[in-house]
Enzyme design. Structure first.
Site, PDB file in Angstrom:
ATOM      1  N   SER A   1     -13.927   9.604  10.390  1.00  0.00           N
ATOM      2  CA  SER A   1     -13.250   8.966  11.088  1.00  0.00           C
ATOM      3  C   SER A   1     -12.134   9.827  12.168  1.00  0.00           C
ATOM      4  CB  SER A   1     -12.685   7.630   9.672  1.00  0.00           C
ATOM      5  OG  SER A   1     -10.998   7.154  10.628  1.00  0.00           O
TER       6      SER A   1
ATOM      7  N   TYR B   1      -8.411   5.966   2.641  1.00  0.00           N
ATOM      8  CA  TYR B   1      -8.921   6.049   3.702  1.00  0.00           C
ATOM      9  C   TYR B   1      -9.494   7.676   4.540  1.00  0.00           C
ATOM     10  CZ  TYR B   1     -12.596   4.788   7.298  1.00  0.00           C
ATOM     11  OH  TYR B   1     -13.035   4.379   8.126  1.00  0.00           O
TER      12      TYR B   1
END
Length: 277
Positions: free
Chosen positions: A158, A171
């Site tokens: 990501s 995250y």
């Protein structure tokens, strides 16, 4: 450029691919892309119904696919899924670790402090993304090794792994660990079992999914303040669409990427290249 030459670089005919998280917006598009490139595709998800929906789409287009239900954090469930794939097709050539995502409790409210972060939610999001990448890699990777040491593992990272993004500490940490694990596995597997085993990662930019929709879009489809900030820092001037990932995935899985190992490829519309100034 001949069709035969393109197949020699990018064709996946006869390959068996497993994709975790294959029922999500990005995972389903990647599963369908692998099938269109010629692979037989096992779609693994926690719930069988959405996995079946992805399989139906693939089969309607003439592909060969299989739906599997497993939680990527549960070793026994993943082992059963692997056994089913081997029973059906006798081999595993490609693993795409697309299962993952954020957890509401690990996302700070707009005015919250880091000190408000819930350690249990932080642990849960790390388990989902990091352990949920490690366990399938160990289990399906063992099948690749047993079959002669040929195979490709693709992890999904990501933009949050590379640079701090507000509110999503858990995250971000988990995806940073996924990138480190990608490089570590790439080196370890190639040195121990040969260059036929490769591990790479794709780092998507900002794509709309169910988990981040309310952060980026208002109910009427207009941009939230956070969504507008993302677009302002994305030179392409838009969010990604799931099919934007497919060509990079097929390249990394195909014969033309035989000397590509241990890299993370951003597919982000230029987000990671721009300082914002």
């Amino acid at each position: 450029m001949s069709e035969a030459f393109l197949r020699s670089l990018f064709g996946l005919e006869g390959k068996v691919a497993v994709i975790t998280g294959g029922s999500g917006a990005l995972g389903a598009a990647m599963a369908q892309g692998l099938a269109r490139a010629g692979a037989r595709v096992a779609v693994l998800a926690r719930r069988i119904e959405p996995a079946n929906a992805t399989v139906t789409t693939i089969e309607t287009a003439g592909g060969d696919a299989l739906a599997l239900s497993a939680d990527v954090r549960d070793r026994a469930q993943v082992e059963r899924a692997c056994a089913t794939v081997l029973q059906r097709w006798g081999r595993v050539d490609i693993l795409v670790n697309a299962a993952g995502g954020n957890i509401t409790g690990a996302t700070l409210a707009p005015n919250a402090s880091l000190l408000d972060l819930d350690p249990d939610a932080f642990r849960a999001v790390v388990d989902l993304n990091l352990i949920g990448t490690l366990l399938p890699s160990l289990i399906f990777g063992a099948a690749m090794i047993a079959a002669g040491g040929q195979g490709v593992i693709i992890n999904i990272s990501s933009m949050a792994a590379q640079r701090p993004l507000t509110r999503i500490a858990g995250y971000s940490a988990a995806k940073s660990a996924v990138e480190n694990l990608t490089r570590w596995m790439a080196v370890e597997l190639a040195r121990r079992y040969g260059s036929g085993l490769r591990v790479n990662a794709i780092a998507p930019g900002f794509f709309i999914g169910e988990q981040n929709r309310s952060l980026l879009l208002n109910p009427d489809g207009s941009l939230t303040a956070r969504g507008a900030s993302v677009i302002a820092h994305t030179p392409a001037g838009r969010f990604g669409i799931p099919d934007d990932l497919v060509a990079t995935l097929i390249w990394l899985c195909g014969p033309g990427a035989a000397f590509v190992n241990g890299i993370v490829v951003p597919v982000d519309g230029g987000f990671s290249a721009w300082s914002g100034v």
